[in-house]
Every structure is written in C-alpha cells, then in structure tokens.
Scaffold this active site. Structure first.
Site, PDB file in Angstrom:
ATOM      1  NE  ARG A  10      -3.295  -0.159   2.989  1.00 27.10           N
ATOM      2  CZ  ARG A  10      -3.666   0.116   4.233  1.00 27.10           C
ATOM      3  NH1 ARG A  10      -3.311  -0.698   5.221  1.00 27.10           N
ATOM      4  NH2 ARG A  10      -4.378   1.190   4.503  1.00 27.10           N
ATOM      5  CE  LYS A  82      -3.222  -3.092  13.199  1.00 25.46           C
ATOM      6  NZ  LYS A  82      -3.574  -2.245  14.337  1.00 25.46           N
ATOM      7  CB  THR A 126     -11.166   3.894  17.383  1.00 22.15           C
ATOM      8  OG1 THR A 126     -10.686   2.622  16.910  1.00 22.15           O
ATOM      9  CG2 THR A 126     -12.424   3.671  18.198  1.00 22.15           C
ATOM     10  CB  SER A 128     -10.475  -0.757  15.869  1.00 22.20           C
ATOM     11  OG  SER A 128     -10.390  -1.888  16.705  1.00 22.20           O
ATOM     12  NE  ARG A 130      -7.727  -4.643  18.497  1.00 25.63           N
ATOM     13  CZ  ARG A 130      -6.918  -3.746  19.032  1.00 25.63           C
ATOM     14  NH1 ARG A 130      -6.684  -3.753  20.337  1.00 25.63           N
ATOM     15  NH2 ARG A 130      -6.323  -2.827  18.284  1.00 25.63           N
ATOM     16  NE  ARG A 131      -6.461   0.305  17.854  1.00 22.29           N
ATOM     17  CZ  ARG A 131      -5.814   0.591  16.730  1.00 22.29           C
ATOM     18  NH1 ARG A 131      -6.427   1.268  15.772  1.00 22.29           N
ATOM     19  NH2 ARG A 131      -4.568   0.201  16.551  1.00 22.29           N
ATOM     20  NE  ARG A 148     -11.267   3.449   7.275  1.00 19.39           N
ATOM     21  CZ  ARG A 148     -11.529   3.098   6.011  1.00 19.39           C
ATOM     22  NH1 ARG A 148     -12.785   3.163   5.575  1.00 19.39           N
ATOM     23  NH2 ARG A 148     -10.590   2.685   5.199  1.00 19.39           N
ATOM     24  N   GLY A 149      -8.384   6.582   7.814  1.00 19.02           N
ATOM     25  CA  GLY A 149      -7.186   7.231   7.304  1.00 19.02           C
ATOM     26  C   GLY A 149      -5.926   6.614   7.868  1.00 19.02           C
ATOM     27  CG  ASN A 150      -2.226   7.953   6.180  1.00 16.00           C
ATOM     28  OD1 ASN A 150      -2.164   8.868   6.993  1.00 16.00           O
ATOM     29  ND2 ASN A 150      -2.106   8.161   4.873  1.00 16.00           N
ATOM     30  CB  THR A 153      -4.968  10.911   7.836  1.00 13.52           C
ATOM     31  OG1 THR A 153      -4.345  11.015   6.557  1.00 13.52           O
ATOM     32  CG2 THR A 153      -6.347  11.538   7.776  1.00 13.52           C
ATOM     33  NE  ARG A 154      -6.372   5.514  11.493  1.00 17.31           N
ATOM     34  CZ  ARG A 154      -6.858   4.340  11.875  1.00 17.31           C
ATOM     35  NH1 ARG A 154      -6.785   3.993  13.137  1.00 17.31           N
ATOM     36  NH2 ARG A 154      -7.402   3.521  11.010  1.00 17.31           N
ATOM     37  CB  CYS A 242     -13.367  -5.305  10.648  1.00 16.35           C
ATOM     38  SG  CYS A 242     -14.705  -5.028   9.495  1.00 16.35           S
TER      39      CYS A 242
END
Length: 339
Positions: A10, A82, A126, A128, A130-131, A148-150, A153-154, A242
């Site tokens: 990616r 993951k 988040t 996620s 899970r989080r 969302r985002g890398n 970005t976060r 997810c």
C-alpha cells in the site's frame, strides 16, 4: 524468479516504511538481486469516508495485493499482519513473518489526557470495534466516533485544536516506525486494551511456489511467527472479522512456554470474557502446530464461557461456523490497520 523482484505494498507512509524494511532485509540476503517496490491502492485506501464494516471488512487492505500476486504483476506483498485474513488463500502463502515491534495501542490526545482522565462524554476516534469495545468497558460514557485514514491523517485530526476528537487510538508500532512517539499521551496496558492478533508484526505474502518460499525463509523471526500463529488461531476460532471485538496476545518465554491471552467483548463493552493458556513449545517441525492448536483451544474455552452470545450481539457474520466448534471456522480478522 527473475533478477528483479517486485514487492507490492500500500502507499501510506507506514506501509512504505514496512515495505522498505523488507526490501533492505532481502537485499542484504541476496545482493545479486534487485528489489523494486510497487505501490498498489486497495479498496480500504480508496473508501476513506465509509466505515470498514460497510465496505465488507474482510480483506479490504489485502485483496488487490493478493490479486497482483496471482496475475504476477508483483512477486511479494508486504502487509501489516493484522490486516491479513486468517482464511487460507489457494495459490498463496504466508512466506515470512518478520520480528514484531510493539504490539500495544497508544492514546493520542491534544490535551494530554489518559483514558481515565478524559472528560465525561469525550469524543474518541477509532474505526476498530476491538478498540471501541475495550474503551467502553472501562469508560462507558465515552462517545466513540469513526476515524479512517492512515497514521499521519489520524494524528493530524487528533491534534487539530478545532477538530471533533478529544483523543484517538493508534498502534504504538505505527507511531514508533514513523518517529511520532512524541504525540503519545498514554501507552495502553494489556488490562485496558489487549491488542489485535498479529499487531506490530510485518508479514510477507508470496505465491505458493518453491522459489518464492525459499527466497523468504531467512526473514522469518521464529518467536514472532509462533506468537502470531497462536493469536490468529484464536481469532479464527472466534469467527474473526472487523465487526467482532476480539483481542489476543501471545508471548514465547525463554523457558519455551507460550503464554496466550484472549479477550472477547460485546460491541458496547458491557460484557467481557478473558481467557488465558500456557503451553510448552518444543523447537521443531511441530511447534507451529502446537501454537495453532493452543490458539484454537483457547477460542473453544472462550466459547464455553459464553463468547458466542457476544459474537451474536456483533451480528450474524461474527458467529463462528457451527457456532460451537472453533476448529470448524474460517474467518478474517482486521480493523483499520493503517495504524
């Protein structure tokens, strides 16, 4: 295989960091070969305004890379482990698992808050489940909003004084790899936030062909491989995906014992099941099988303790096939793994 080996990845800064680590490691092993990085955009990268469950969840960060392996436009694909579904992909194989970084998650808050000092009703970003579920387990008053985002970005959104996020959760390994640890407000403990299966580990996928498999043999870090095999087996046994708040962490001790912790939660965090196991792993051809069986057995224990009801709360797709047999399931496990 040609003298030029194409490594698919990616295009985020974190993904490129990981691909370059694999590139440099392979170049040291095979100085006669040229290793070229090829950037591929995945559906998870394109659809940044859509929550992951709405996209479909399984493989949103890996499908395009796997297709490129199949059509031979690349020779290897580098993933955050993951991200990689646990279901076997015919014609492809997990060729190497590199030494993992930190597996923990970290909280980033523009005001320096920890999870416990965030103000009532604070907005935490988040994508996620899970989080989110683990945060709600200890702070049910928090308002969890999609993010969302890398990693870059976060963090930009988290630190924006006028932004909606009082804090965001990001993997510690991502922050370390991008030299962004100065933004961390709190490294989250396992008791508060058990990590995703495979978190912090880098996986290299290839075609299931002798030449490709042999090329990658020297990159695998055996303790990481055994630990993540157990973690991913636990996720597989729980149905994965997810939409499911499932966490796991395994560590191989110097005494040869593999200690595994697993956690399953209801999506709102109101119910939580913790399980643990300790198995002796003997070096050799059977150690991977031992690790996998230990993870599946731990999933069975979680199901015996009522995890199936929590999975049902997460939605029909979250319930393991045959619902009572962990070994019968085949599932993927991922969250927004850009960080």
């Amino acid at each position: 295989m040609n003298s030029t080996v194409r490594i698919g990845t990616r295009g985020s800064r974190l993904a490129l960091w990981q691909a370059e680590l694999a590139q440099h490691s392979l170049a040291r092993l095979y100085p006669q070969k040229h290793f070229e990085i090829v950037v591929i955009t995945t559906s998870g990268d394109r659809l940044l305004d859509t929550p992951l469950p709405a996209i479909g969840g399984k493989g949103v960060f890996t499908v395009e890379l796997e297709q490129a392996l199949r059509d031979r436009s690349i020779d290897l694909a580098v993933h955050s482990l993951k991200d990689l579904p646990t279901v076997h992909n015919p014609g492809l194989t997990l060729g190497a698992v590199m030494k993992r970084g930190e597996s923990a998650d970290a909280l980033v808050s523009r005001d320096g808050h920890t999870v416990l000092t965030l103000p009532p009703g604070a907005q935490v970003g988040t994508s996620s489940s899970r989080r989110a579920a683990q945060l709600l387990n200890v702070r049910p008053d928090l308002n969890l909003i999609d993010l969302r985002g890398n990693a870059d970005t976060r963090l930009r959104k988290a630190l924006d004084p006028g932004g909606p996020y009082d804090a965001v959760v990001v993997s510690l390994a991502a922050l370390e790899r991008l030299d962004l640890t100065s933004t961390i407000s709190e490294v989250l403990s396992d008791e508060l936030m058990l990590p995703a299966p495979g978190q912090g580990a880098i996986a290299i996928q290839c075609r299931d062909e002798p030449e490709s498999v042999t090329l990658l043999q020297g990159l695998t870090h055996r303790p990481t491989e055994l630990e993540t095999t157990a973690e991913r087996a636990f996720l597989e046994g729980m149905g994965g995906g997810c939409a499911v708040p499932v966490a796991a962490k395994a560590r191989l001790g110097d005494d040869g014992h593999l200690r595994i912790r697993g956690r399953v939660l209801s999506p709102d965090g109101s119910r939580r099941i913790d399980v643990a196991a300790d198995v002796q792993v003997f070096p050799g051809l059977e150690d991977s099988r031992t690790a996998r069986e230990a993870g599946l057995a731990l999933a069975e224990e979680a199901l015996r303790q009522g995890a199936a009801a929590l999975l049902t709360a997460a939605g029909p797709a979250a319930v393991p096939a045959a619902s009572t047999s962990a070994t019968a399931t085949r599932a993927a496990g991922e969250e927004d793994c850009s960080s």
